[in-house]
Design a protein around this motif. Sequence first.
Motif, PDB file in Angstrom:
ATOM      1  N   GLN A  88      -7.659   2.163  -4.359  1.00  0.00           N
ATOM      2  CA  GLN A  88      -6.633   1.825  -5.349  1.00  0.00           C
ATOM      3  C   GLN A  88      -7.127   2.079  -6.775  1.00  0.00           C
ATOM      4  O   GLN A  88      -6.374   2.574  -7.616  1.00  0.00           O
ATOM      5  N   GLU A  89      -8.382   1.754  -7.046  1.00  0.00           N
ATOM      6  CA  GLU A  89      -8.935   1.997  -8.380  1.00  0.00           C
ATOM      7  C   GLU A  89      -9.023   3.493  -8.672  1.00  0.00           C
ATOM      8  O   GLU A  89      -8.771   3.934  -9.784  1.00  0.00           O
ATOM      9  N   GLY A 136       7.029   2.487   9.788  1.00  0.00           N
ATOM     10  CA  GLY A 136       7.851   3.207   8.815  1.00  0.00           C
ATOM     11  C   GLY A 136       7.051   3.515   7.560  1.00  0.00           C
ATOM     12  O   GLY A 136       7.150   4.608   7.000  1.00  0.00           O
ATOM     13  N   HIS A 137       6.227   2.559   7.151  1.00  0.00           N
ATOM     14  CA  HIS A 137       5.355   2.780   5.989  1.00  0.00           C
ATOM     15  C   HIS A 137       4.377   3.926   6.258  1.00  0.00           C
ATOM     16  O   HIS A 137       4.157   4.788   5.411  1.00  0.00           O
ATOM     17  N   TYR A 138       3.793   3.903   7.442  1.00  0.00           N
ATOM     18  CA  TYR A 138       2.809   4.934   7.788  1.00  0.00           C
ATOM     19  C   TYR A 138       3.462   6.311   7.826  1.00  0.00           C
ATOM     20  O   TYR A 138       2.924   7.282   7.292  1.00  0.00           O
ATOM     21  N   ASP A 157       5.408   9.837  -6.331  1.00  0.00           N
ATOM     22  CA  ASP A 157       5.436   9.927  -4.869  1.00  0.00           C
ATOM     23  C   ASP A 157       4.096   9.475  -4.293  1.00  0.00           C
ATOM     24  O   ASP A 157       4.045   8.744  -3.287  1.00  0.00           O
ATOM     25  N   LEU A 158       3.004   9.917  -4.920  1.00  0.00           N
ATOM     26  CA  LEU A 158       1.667   9.542  -4.439  1.00  0.00           C
ATOM     27  C   LEU A 158       1.449   8.031  -4.575  1.00  0.00           C
ATOM     28  O   LEU A 158       0.838   7.400  -3.698  1.00  0.00           O
ATOM     29  N   ARG A 159       1.962   7.440  -5.655  1.00  0.00           N
ATOM     30  CA  ARG A 159       1.866   5.989  -5.813  1.00  0.00           C
ATOM     31  C   ARG A 159       2.605   5.293  -4.676  1.00  0.00           C
ATOM     32  O   ARG A 159       2.124   4.330  -4.086  1.00  0.00           O
ATOM     33  N   THR A 160       3.767   5.812  -4.346  1.00  0.00           N
ATOM     34  CA  THR A 160       4.548   5.256  -3.234  1.00  0.00           C
ATOM     35  C   THR A 160       3.772   5.387  -1.922  1.00  0.00           C
ATOM     36  O   THR A 160       3.779   4.472  -1.098  1.00  0.00           O
ATOM     37  N   ALA A 161       3.091   6.507  -1.738  1.00  0.00           N
ATOM     38  CA  ALA A 161       2.290   6.692  -0.519  1.00  0.00           C
ATOM     39  C   ALA A 161       1.201   5.631  -0.428  1.00  0.00           C
ATOM     40  O   ALA A 161       0.965   5.061   0.646  1.00  0.00           O
ATOM     41  N   ILE A 162       0.539   5.359  -1.544  1.00  0.00           N
ATOM     42  CA  ILE A 162      -0.516   4.335  -1.550  1.00  0.00           C
ATOM     43  C   ILE A 162       0.060   2.973  -1.150  1.00  0.00           C
ATOM     44  O   ILE A 162      -0.533   2.231  -0.366  1.00  0.00           O
ATOM     45  N   VAL A 163       1.234   2.647  -1.670  1.00  0.00           N
ATOM     46  CA  VAL A 163       1.882   1.378  -1.323  1.00  0.00           C
ATOM     47  C   VAL A 163       2.171   1.334   0.178  1.00  0.00           C
ATOM     48  O   VAL A 163       1.941   0.314   0.848  1.00  0.00           O
TER      49      VAL A 163
END
Length: 185
Positions: A88-89, A136-138, A157-163
């Motif tokens: 995350q960092e 669904g998240h995966y 989009d990448l931030r959403t992927a991390i979430v």
Amino acid sequence: MTSVILVVVIAIVVVLAGAALLAQPYLRRKRLRHRFGSEYDHALEHTEDRHAAERELVERERRHDSLELRALTSERKHEFTEAWTSVQERFVDEPADAVREADQLITTVMAERGYPTEGFDQQVADLSVEHAATLGHYRDAHLIATKHAQGQASTEDLRTAIVHYRALFLDLTDSHTTHKKDTVS
């Protein structure tokens, strides 16, 4: 026992047996819906019919039962949590690398828990039995990572992927699921 009573008893037994046979598909469907949740609906959407979808889900259960799954030790859970914090960092400066690392960390945690990691589709199938709520998240995270590899994903989009990856990570590391072959408590 008179023949009338015998006929009535036989008729009752036949009716009860017929009712049990008719109820069996309903009870199986209800059990699978409860166990797999939205994954049940996903299986229906991606197979030819309800019976094929239910056979697929039952097969997933059989495969899952053959796995030697184990809980994470508190030490390993702590190490993985620190690794997740690092991912995350890292996102701040290198979002694409962080998404790749998140995917790799998920795979590592799965392997540590005893899940096979031979491919995304099989990973999803194996996880669906105990982690259907976060699949669904995966799937969404994997789709974004794939889009990014094709140059089609934004930083948001990448931030959403991390979430999305985080949801599965938390499910895998906080899982109190016990399996008949658990060796670590």
